[in-house]
Design a protein around this motif. Structure first.
Motif, PDB file in Angstrom:
ATOM      1  N   LEU A 260       1.887  -8.111   8.324  1.00  0.00           N
ATOM      2  CA  LEU A 260       0.943  -8.404   7.364  1.00  0.00           C
ATOM      3  C   LEU A 260       1.952  -7.973   5.979  1.00  0.00           C
ATOM      4  O   LEU A 260       1.867  -8.697   5.171  1.00  0.00           O
ATOM      5  N   ALA A 261       2.602  -6.885   6.149  1.00  0.00           N
ATOM      6  CA  ALA A 261       3.431  -6.407   5.152  1.00  0.00           C
ATOM      7  C   ALA A 261       4.497  -7.541   4.960  1.00  0.00           C
ATOM      8  O   ALA A 261       4.707  -7.894   3.609  1.00  0.00           O
ATOM      9  N   ASP A 262       5.269  -8.147   5.812  1.00  0.00           N
ATOM     10  CA  ASP A 262       6.240  -9.027   5.595  1.00  0.00           C
ATOM     11  C   ASP A 262       5.723 -10.423   5.147  1.00  0.00           C
ATOM     12  O   ASP A 262       6.276 -10.907   4.238  1.00  0.00           O
ATOM     13  N   ILE A 263       4.392 -10.782   5.643  1.00  0.00           N
ATOM     14  CA  ILE A 263       3.861 -11.839   5.122  1.00  0.00           C
ATOM     15  C   ILE A 263       3.603 -11.945   3.577  1.00  0.00           C
ATOM     16  O   ILE A 263       3.745 -12.756   2.648  1.00  0.00           O
ATOM     17  N   LEU A 264       2.926 -10.665   3.170  1.00  0.00           N
ATOM     18  CA  LEU A 264       2.415 -10.403   1.678  1.00  0.00           C
ATOM     19  C   LEU A 264       3.770 -10.301   1.002  1.00  0.00           C
ATOM     20  O   LEU A 264       3.752 -10.790  -0.274  1.00  0.00           O
ATOM     21  N   ALA A 265       4.682  -9.742   1.474  1.00  0.00           N
ATOM     22  CA  ALA A 265       6.082  -9.858   0.617  1.00  0.00           C
ATOM     23  C   ALA A 265       6.588 -11.144   0.224  1.00  0.00           C
ATOM     24  O   ALA A 265       7.019 -11.509  -0.914  1.00  0.00           O
ATOM     25  N   LEU A 266       6.512 -11.923   1.247  1.00  0.00           N
ATOM     26  CA  LEU A 266       7.141 -13.356   1.021  1.00  0.00           C
ATOM     27  C   LEU A 266       6.043 -13.896   0.464  1.00  0.00           C
ATOM     28  O   LEU A 266       6.641 -14.891  -0.593  1.00  0.00           O
ATOM     29  N   MET A 267       4.580 -13.828   0.331  1.00  0.00           N
ATOM     30  CA  MET A 267       3.943 -14.441  -0.730  1.00  0.00           C
ATOM     31  C   MET A 267       4.330 -14.004  -2.137  1.00  0.00           C
ATOM     32  O   MET A 267       4.091 -14.974  -2.937  1.00  0.00           O
TER      33      MET A 267
END
Length: 311
Positions: A260-267
């Protein structure tokens, strides 16, 4: 009393009802959420129809939904990581197609203000699944990944996460979704007869790995294009496990927070987006599940139990 979607027998979406339920109470180590949005996943209609009863039996009356985004409105004994009023996203312990749900704080992360509620509700299921399977397939920079069902929920995440890793992505989808896939950096092809020829026309040596999210029967073609079954993974073709391919089912455990951290960072960097194909109030959950079962989606479906400003 809060409202929730329930069903008392397996069947079509017609058996769903919106009912008053007793208020939930957060137990030790739990939080209660005022649900702002809940993501719809294919497993929801499969549970409803009884297809998952051997591994996920329902105790009637039962509910649906596990992806959730909401506001903490009660914290149980021993909870220190979250406070009342915190905006969070993740997975729920109780059905999320409801106005209220319980959750384990370990399965939640803070919702950034820049992420709308509807999108926040899609990340835990499809996003984590895509993140996990790319790890299982060992996708790295310079490799070519073929994604079947590339415009669906998991497919959309997988395409963009793979592109962010520096991979070349070829995605099968209906022609109406091709432009959307191009905007993500993928090269779209139509599925169906002649698929091998269409893929080889743009990638003569085939592909390094294949992710199947559609279950339309592409496993033999996928194995041929990948030069063997070792790096072919399906989320749906459980009957093909004997061919040597990988079959994946997401389970709670380590890595979810990192995903989730990786996904939110990309968002937040503007490198990942999730189109919302439709939002539905509680009394239209049956319609949402019917659309989900029909397939060919160009994004995620979201249940919106209550309206609290912009999604």
């Amino acid at each position: 009393m809060p409202l929730a979607v329930q069903f008392s027998e397996y069947g079509t979406p017609d058996v769903l009802r919106v009912v008053d339920v007793p208020p939930l109470t957060a137990g030790p180590g739990q939080v209660r959420l005022a649900v702002r949005a809940a993501g719809v996943n294919p497993i929801d209609w499969k549970i409803l129809r009884g297809f998952m009863r051997q591994v996920m039996p329902v105790e009637f009356p039962g509910g649906l939904g596990s992806d959730v985004a909401g506001v903490v409105d009660q914290a149980g004994e021993g909870v220190t990581a979250l406070n009342v009023g915190d905006e969070v996203l993740g997975a729920s312990l109780t059905p999320s197609f409801a106005q209220s749900a319980l959750a384990d704080p370990a399965a939640l992360v803070a919702k950034p203000p820049s992420v709308p509620w509807a999108i926040a509700a899609t990340l835990s299921g499809s996003g984590i699944t895509a993140w996990e399977v790319l790890g299982k397939l060992r996708i790295s920079r310079g490799e070519t990944l073929l994604v079947h069902g590339a415009a669906g929920g998991v497919g959309t995440f997988a395409v963009q996460l793979a592109v962010a890793r520096g991979a070349r992505v070829i995605g099968t989808a209906s022609e109406r979704n091709h432009e959307q896939l191009r905007s993500y950096g993928a090269e779209p092809v139509t599925y169906g007869e002649g698929l091998i020829d269409r893929v080889r026309a743009i990638s003569p040596r085939g592909v390094d790995a294949v992710l199947d999210t559609s279950g339309r029967g592409e496993i033999p073609d996928s194995v041929e294009l990948a030069g063997g079954p070792a790096r072919v993974l399906s989320l749906v073709a459980f009957d093909a496990a004997g061919t040597g391919i990988q079959v994946h089912m997401t389970e709670p455990g380590a890595g979810r927070h990192q995903a989730l951290a990786d996904i939110l960072a990309l968002m937040e960097e503007g490198r990942l987006q999730m189109p919302i194909a439709g939002t539905y109030p509680l009394d239209e959950v049956a319609a949402a599940l019917a659309v989900s079962e029909s397939g060919h989606l160009g994004g995620k479906l979201v249940v919106q139990p209550t309206r609290h400003g912009p999604l």
